[in-house]
Design an enzyme around this catalytic site. Sequence first.
Site, PDB file in Angstrom:
ATOM      1  N   ASN A   1       7.381  -2.087   0.306  1.00 62.54           N
ATOM      2  CA  ASN A   1       6.127  -1.332   0.335  1.00 62.54           C
ATOM      3  C   ASN A   1       5.192  -1.908   1.406  1.00 62.54           C
ATOM      4  OD1 ASN A   1       4.357   0.653  -1.079  1.00 62.54           O
ATOM      5  ND2 ASN A   1       3.155  -1.130  -1.699  1.00 62.54           N
TER       6      ASN A   1
ATOM      7  N   GLU B   1       0.057   4.527  -2.209  1.00 63.68           N
ATOM      8  CA  GLU B   1      -1.326   4.035  -2.396  1.00 63.68           C
ATOM      9  C   GLU B   1      -2.320   4.894  -1.613  1.00 63.68           C
ATOM     10  OE1 GLU B   1      -1.731  -0.177  -1.518  1.00 63.68           O
ATOM     11  OE2 GLU B   1       0.179  -0.668  -2.470  1.00 63.68           O
TER      12      GLU B   1
ATOM     13  N   ASP C   1      -5.205   6.889   0.007  1.00 62.51           N
ATOM     14  CA  ASP C   1      -6.628   7.220   0.007  1.00 62.51           C
ATOM     15  C   ASP C   1      -7.015   7.503   1.454  1.00 62.51           C
ATOM     16  OD1 ASP C   1      -6.770   4.500   0.910  1.00 62.51           O
ATOM     17  OD2 ASP C   1      -7.538   3.804  -1.023  1.00 62.51           O
TER      18      ASP C   1
ATOM     19  N   HIS D   1      -3.025   4.294   3.371  1.00 59.51           N
ATOM     20  CA  HIS D   1      -4.481   4.075   3.421  1.00 59.51           C
ATOM     21  C   HIS D   1      -4.982   4.608   4.756  1.00 59.51           C
ATOM     22  CE1 HIS D   1      -4.410   1.760  -0.251  1.00 59.51           C
ATOM     23  NE2 HIS D   1      -3.480   0.974   0.231  1.00 59.51           N
TER      24      HIS D   1
HETATM   25  O1  G3I Z   1     -10.761 -10.251 -11.725  1.00 57.68           O
HETATM   26  C1  G3I Z   1     -11.764 -10.846 -10.912  1.00 57.68           C
HETATM   27  C2  G3I Z   1     -13.057 -11.012 -11.660  1.00 57.68           C
HETATM   28  O2  G3I Z   1     -12.861 -11.906 -12.732  1.00 57.68           O
HETATM   29  C3  G3I Z   1     -14.129 -11.516 -10.702  1.00 57.68           C
HETATM   30  O3  G3I Z   1     -15.349 -11.579 -11.363  1.00 57.68           O
HETATM   31  C4  G3I Z   1     -14.253 -10.597  -9.505  1.00 57.68           C
HETATM   32  C5  G3I Z   1     -15.261 -11.106  -8.486  1.00 57.68           C
HETATM   33  O4  G3I Z   1     -14.840 -10.908  -7.175  1.00 57.68           O
HETATM   34  O5  G3I Z   1     -13.000 -10.509  -8.873  1.00 57.68           O
HETATM   35  C6  G3I Z   1     -11.986  -9.969  -9.698  1.00 57.68           C
HETATM   36  O6  G3I Z   1     -10.796  -9.924  -8.966  1.00 57.68           O
HETATM   37  C7  G3I Z   1     -10.703  -8.887  -7.978  1.00 57.68           C
HETATM   38  C8  G3I Z   1      -9.474  -8.052  -8.290  1.00 57.68           C
HETATM   39  O7  G3I Z   1      -9.285  -7.093  -7.276  1.00 57.68           O
HETATM   40  C9  G3I Z   1      -9.594  -7.326  -9.637  1.00 57.68           C
HETATM   41  O8  G3I Z   1     -10.701  -6.485  -9.628  1.00 57.68           O
HETATM   42  C10 G3I Z   1     -10.564  -9.531  -6.612  1.00 57.68           C
HETATM   43  O9  G3I Z   1     -11.767 -10.199  -6.268  1.00 57.68           O
HETATM   44  C11 G3I Z   1     -10.271  -8.467  -5.566  1.00 57.68           C
HETATM   45  O10 G3I Z   1      -9.975  -9.080  -4.337  1.00 57.68           O
HETATM   46  C12 G3I Z   1      -9.068  -7.664  -5.999  1.00 57.68           C
HETATM   47  O11 G3I Z   1      -8.864  -6.627  -5.033  1.00 57.68           O
HETATM   48  C13 G3I Z   1      -7.618  -5.973  -5.098  1.00 57.68           C
HETATM   49  C14 G3I Z   1      -6.894  -6.108  -3.772  1.00 57.68           C
HETATM   50  O12 G3I Z   1      -5.648  -5.412  -3.827  1.00 57.68           O
HETATM   51  C15 G3I Z   1      -6.608  -7.555  -3.401  1.00 57.68           C
HETATM   52  O13 G3I Z   1      -6.081  -7.613  -2.122  1.00 57.68           O
HETATM   53  C16 G3I Z   1      -7.860  -4.507  -5.376  1.00 57.68           C
HETATM   54  O14 G3I Z   1      -8.443  -4.342  -6.667  1.00 57.68           O
HETATM   55  C17 G3I Z   1      -6.546  -3.747  -5.309  1.00 57.68           C
HETATM   56  O15 G3I Z   1      -6.796  -2.363  -5.403  1.00 57.68           O
HETATM   57  C18 G3I Z   1      -5.864  -4.030  -3.971  1.00 57.68           C
HETATM   58  O16 G3I Z   1      -4.632  -3.349  -3.931  1.00 57.68           O
HETATM   59  C19 G3I Z   1      -3.864  -3.509  -2.726  1.00 57.68           C
HETATM   60  C20 G3I Z   1      -2.405  -3.353  -3.120  1.00 57.68           C
HETATM   61  O17 G3I Z   1      -2.079  -4.251  -4.138  1.00 57.68           O
HETATM   62  C21 G3I Z   1      -1.496  -3.584  -1.911  1.00 57.68           C
HETATM   63  N1  G3I Z   1      -1.877  -2.725  -0.806  1.00 57.68           N
HETATM   64  C22 G3I Z   1      -3.283  -2.736  -0.450  1.00 57.68           C
HETATM   65  C23 G3I Z   1      -4.163  -2.460  -1.650  1.00 57.68           C
HETATM   66  C24 G3I Z   1      -5.611  -2.369  -1.272  1.00 57.68           C
HETATM   67  O18 G3I Z   1      -6.089  -3.597  -0.807  1.00 57.68           O
END
Ligand code: G3I
Length: 322
Positions: free
Chosen positions: A173, A239, A241, A209
């Site tokens: 992926n 994924e 958007d 994306h």
């Molecule tokens: O869970 C913690 C929380 O406890 C804390 O208070 C908060 C403060 O920053 O962070 C929370 O964690 C976050 C997590 O998402 C859950 O919400 C992380 O900071 C944040 O970086 C994380 O982002 C995720 C991202 O991947 C990380 O790279 C996104 O939700 C998620 O949608 C995104 O998904 C990725 C796919 O896995 C792979 N392809 C790209 C896609 C978009 O980036």
Amino acid sequence: QANLNQLAKAAGKLYFGSATDNGELSDSAYVAVLKNSNEFGQITPGNTQKWQYTEPSNGVFSYTQGDVITSFAQANGQVLRCHNLVWHNQLPSWVSSGSWTAAQLTDILNTHIASEVGHYKGQCYAWDVVNEALNDDGTYRTDVFYNVLGTSYIPIAFKAAAAADPAAKLYYNDYNIEYSGAKATAALGIVKLIQNAGARIDGVGFQGHFIVGGTPSQSALASVLNSFVTLGVEVAYTEVDVRFSSLPATSAGYTQQANDYAAVVGACLAVSKCVGITVWDFDDKYSWIPSTFSGQGEACLYWQNLTAKPAYYKVQSLLAAA
Ligand code: G3I
């Protein structure tokens, strides 16, 4: 008009789905839409199957949070795409900053994958086994896996996943492989690398994306999908958007966004081995975009207030006409 998953299935696809995440499931208005399997027949956990959640320290496994999403999908009759096993990001530092020998890291990979895929055995239509191994120029990311094992970590991971769940489709992926160029060529190389190592790869996930006005045409997208299908794998948009690179959005912008979503859905419809389309959440309220790309957003099919955008209706009518 019928809902998106119903229409996608009638058009010969396996599903139209969405990512979701644990925190969102306490939003009852959102959940009412998400759980409608006629709308979203497939769910991907946006975070909680990733390594940092599932093996936060060496040999300590936790599936409680991932299970919340997989149980939700099962309760609502939705297909699961499981995401992901090996990724440089959201990788706990005990893995990324260890100084491993090749044998040690191979062991760590095998143990992680055997445990997680074993835990979810029989539940996942597909696993994203390796996620985002490539830089945008088509070179390999120099993460801990590549630095210690070279490209061999990829077939190692696919073999471990195949052993742990023979029925799950195993995917590579990535993003920016949806259009032709060095990165798409390198991703074709990954498929061949896995096949040449005698391992099983069933599919390639194109994250999708995109940017409003910057989305490739349907024919350009379909032609890249076909170049992968030629290697004997299925394909999916995993994924999707389409974000506005500047806000506020204009009404012309919403029309363009609708056309961009339609190009992606149309490309999948045009390729019979494209099994389905997953949006990386359907509601702007829960999009990952604004926190990563400052000033950008409105990338989803629904506005924050859960009303459908022009893009939703365009996708709906395209699926209905297929
Ligand atoms: O869970 C913690 C929380 O406890 C804390 O208070 C908060 C403060 O920053 O962070 C929370 O964690 C976050 C997590 O998402 C859950 O919400 C992380 O900071 C944040 O970086 C994380 O982002 C995720 C991202 O991947 C990380 O790279 C996104 O939700 C998620 O949608 C995104 O998904 C990725 C796919 O896995 C792979 N392809 C790209 C896609 C978009 O980036």
